[in-house]
Enzyme design. Structure first.
Site, mmCIF file in Angstrom:
data_model
loop_
_atom_site.group_PDB
_atom_site.id
_atom_site.type_symbol
_atom_site.label_atom_id
_atom_site.label_comp_id
_atom_site.label_asym_id
_atom_site.label_seq_id
_atom_site.Cartn_x
_atom_site.Cartn_y
_atom_site.Cartn_z
ATOM 1 N N GLU A 26 -43.532 18.829 -32.969
ATOM 2 C CA GLU A 26 -44.660 18.428 -34.661
ATOM 3 C C GLU A 26 -45.966 18.636 -34.515
ATOM 4 O O GLU A 26 -46.192 18.408 -33.209
ATOM 5 C CB GLU A 26 -43.903 16.999 -35.100
ATOM 6 C CG GLU A 26 -43.904 15.922 -33.879
ATOM 7 C CD GLU A 26 -44.351 15.060 -34.764
ATOM 8 O OE1 GLU A 26 -44.653 14.483 -35.140
ATOM 9 O OE2 GLU A 26 -43.499 13.404 -34.455
ATOM 10 N N LYS A 87 -50.995 14.747 -43.887
ATOM 11 C CA LYS A 87 -49.583 14.034 -43.249
ATOM 12 C C LYS A 87 -48.787 14.621 -43.979
ATOM 13 O O LYS A 87 -48.507 13.894 -45.064
ATOM 14 C CB LYS A 87 -49.337 12.255 -42.431
ATOM 15 C CG LYS A 87 -48.515 11.668 -42.272
ATOM 16 C CD LYS A 87 -48.742 10.884 -41.788
ATOM 17 C CE LYS A 87 -47.348 9.997 -41.405
ATOM 18 N NZ LYS A 87 -47.332 8.246 -41.338
ATOM 19 N N VAL A 107 -41.577 13.676 -38.278
ATOM 20 C CA VAL A 107 -40.860 14.535 -38.175
ATOM 21 C C VAL A 107 -39.565 15.230 -38.855
ATOM 22 O O VAL A 107 -39.122 15.973 -39.196
ATOM 23 C CB VAL A 107 -40.075 12.980 -37.494
ATOM 24 C CG1 VAL A 107 -37.612 13.219 -37.479
ATOM 25 C CG2 VAL A 107 -40.889 12.445 -36.565
ATOM 26 N N SER A 141 -39.630 5.028 -43.416
ATOM 27 C CA SER A 141 -39.648 6.683 -43.242
ATOM 28 C C SER A 141 -38.943 7.412 -43.921
ATOM 29 O O SER A 141 -37.693 7.084 -44.160
ATOM 30 C CB SER A 141 -40.187 6.244 -41.804
ATOM 31 O OG SER A 141 -40.477 7.953 -41.286
ATOM 32 N N ALA A 142 -39.258 8.465 -44.236
ATOM 33 C CA ALA A 142 -38.187 9.468 -44.647
ATOM 34 C C ALA A 142 -37.896 10.460 -43.865
ATOM 35 O O ALA A 142 -36.931 11.395 -44.085
ATOM 36 C CB ALA A 142 -39.089 10.419 -46.045
ATOM 37 N N LYS A 160 -40.729 3.630 -33.069
ATOM 38 C CA LYS A 160 -41.248 3.257 -32.630
ATOM 39 C C LYS A 160 -41.293 1.779 -32.913
ATOM 40 O O LYS A 160 -41.102 1.074 -33.207
ATOM 41 C CB LYS A 160 -42.833 3.678 -33.233
ATOM 42 C CG LYS A 160 -42.670 4.888 -33.108
ATOM 43 C CD LYS A 160 -44.368 5.606 -33.574
ATOM 44 C CE LYS A 160 -44.321 6.512 -34.110
ATOM 45 N NZ LYS A 160 -43.214 7.677 -35.359
HETATM 46 N N1 PSU Z 1 -44.274 10.105 -32.390
HETATM 47 C C1 PSU Z 1 -45.240 9.559 -31.661
HETATM 48 N N2 PSU Z 1 -46.484 9.707 -32.544
HETATM 49 C C2 PSU Z 1 -46.427 10.212 -33.929
HETATM 50 C C3 PSU Z 1 -45.193 10.041 -34.484
HETATM 51 C C4 PSU Z 1 -44.211 10.851 -34.002
HETATM 52 O O1 PSU Z 1 -45.272 9.586 -31.264
HETATM 53 O O2 PSU Z 1 -47.361 9.706 -34.253
HETATM 54 C C5 PSU Z 1 -45.394 10.417 -36.287
HETATM 55 C C6 PSU Z 1 -44.109 11.439 -36.722
HETATM 56 O O3 PSU Z 1 -44.577 12.682 -37.144
HETATM 57 C C7 PSU Z 1 -43.000 10.055 -37.545
HETATM 58 C C8 PSU Z 1 -44.093 9.784 -38.106
HETATM 59 O O4 PSU Z 1 -42.489 11.419 -38.613
HETATM 60 O O5 PSU Z 1 -45.286 9.366 -36.806
HETATM 61 C C9 PSU Z 1 -43.582 8.773 -39.002
HETATM 62 O O6 PSU Z 1 -44.336 8.225 -40.159
HETATM 63 P P1 PSU Z 1 -44.099 7.404 -41.514
HETATM 64 O O7 PSU Z 1 -43.660 6.210 -40.558
HETATM 65 O O8 PSU Z 1 -45.113 7.223 -41.794
HETATM 66 O O9 PSU Z 1 -43.194 7.786 -42.082
HETATM 67 MN MN MN Z 2 -43.684 5.035 -45.033
#
Ligand code: PSU
Ligand code: MN
Length: 306
Positions: A26, A87, A107, A141-142, A160
């Site tokens: 990604e 993003k 992702v 998250s989607a 995370k």
């Molecule tokens: N993994 C990492 N760092 C990141 C991400 C993943 O080590 O920044 C990113 C991925 O692209 C994941 C996104 O889809 O964080 C999640 O964002 P959100 O919580 O807004 O869906």
């Molecule tokens: Mn979100």
């Protein structure tokens, strides 16, 4: 019908023609997950790890209205240097392509692109998930829904640890996403190898993960598999060390009114500052470890289906 503005790199075209295993990567981790210049070094390093394991890397992004599967070195560097990149998740990717924009794929969006390009395996750091306080913010998250509908095996270090991990894994179960812990009985927590949460499934061999992927296809199941691969022990940050810092960063995000897509990048960069850069070193180590495992799984899929 509108033609799809899809560009495969020469290396990806060759891999398809000669049956070489591919691994998708990604780009949000490059633009929103890590600071310059470590983001570019890491992105290049991941491609090298995948090649060393005998597979072909395909970093994915939208560049000036074209969906790129495999970025050439100047493109990768330009993306890593740009401060203003969008993003892109499932909701954003078509609009970005339609308007000639440039964006980094999360992702969810990387899974969509990988499937279109015929790539079965994708390596990332940590997936998005259910945020703490989601019962009031509804911030989920989607990435989770994407795993339930797009047939790509995603190799991660878990979700995370800024997230609500029990709710994240409950929701994945509800969505029918197999969560496969690699080599241990519990799911890892991104910067830490352990979370205390038992994994639904455990596999110790890339060949088993590959067989699971192919069996899902044989069953006609639409979604993917989520592999959760613990961070190497030498790079780990103990959960006890991290927990108070994560709580502080989340409180700060709330008091500053940070919401939606900005939440995850804000928390990652605050933790980078709070740990004196240690969280970034851990992130680099775990994503490299995931790239190596993803390459082994992709090689096994090629072998078992060849
Ligand atoms: N993994 C990492 N760092 C990141 C991400 C993943 O080590 O920044 C990113 C991925 O692209 C994941 C996104 O889809 O964080 C999640 O964002 P959100 O919580 O807004 O869906
Ligand atoms: Mn979100």
């Amino acid at each position: 019908m509108t033609p799809l503005p899809l560009d495969l790199s020469a290396e990806v075209v060759d891999a398809h023609a000669t049956g070489k295993p591919l691994v998708a990567l990604e780009s949000t981790i490059i633009t929103h997950g890590m600071p310059w210049p470590r983001n570019l070094e890491t992105a290049r390093g991941l491609e090298a790890v995948i090649r060393d394991e005998g597979a072909v890397p395909a970093t994915i992004a939208v560049i000036e209205g074209r969906l790129r599967i495999g970025l050439d070195p100047p493109m990768l560097e330009a993306l890593a240097r740009r401060p203003d990149v969008a993003k892109l998740s499932r909701a954003d990717i078509a609009a970005c392509l339609a308007t000639g924009g440039t964006g980094a794929t999360t992702v969810a969006a990387t899974m969509i692109a990988a499937r279109l390009a015929g790539i079965a395996v994708f390596a990332t750091g940590g997936i998005g998930g259910v945020h703490r306080g989601a019962e009031t913010s509804f911030d989920i998250s989607a990435d989770l829904q994407e795993l339930s509908q797009t047939a790509v095996t995603v190799v991660s270090a878990g979700a995370k640890a800024i997230l609500d991990l029990p709710k994240t894994f409950e929701l994945l179960e509800t969505l029918g996403v197999p969560v496969i812990a690699y080599g241990q009985d519990e799911v890892p927590a991104f910067w830490s190898a352990r979370s205390g949460i038992p994994a639904a499934l455990r596999m110790d061999e890339p060949a088993q993960i590959a067989a699971g992927h192919l069996m899902r296809a044989a069953l006609g199941l639409p979604g993917g598999q989520l592999v959760v691969n613990p961070i190497p022990p030498e790079a780990e940050i103990p959960a006890e060390t991290l927990a108070p810092l994560v709580a502080e960063a989340i409180a700060e995000a709330a008091s500053r009114g940070i919401t939606a897509k900005a939440v995850t990048p804000f928390l990652l960069s605050r933790l980078f500052e709070m740990t004196g850069g240690r969280s970034l070193e851990a992130n680099v180590a775990l994503v490299r470890n995931n790239a190596a495992l993803a390459a082994r799984v992709s090689c096994e899929i090629a072998r078992q289906s060849g």
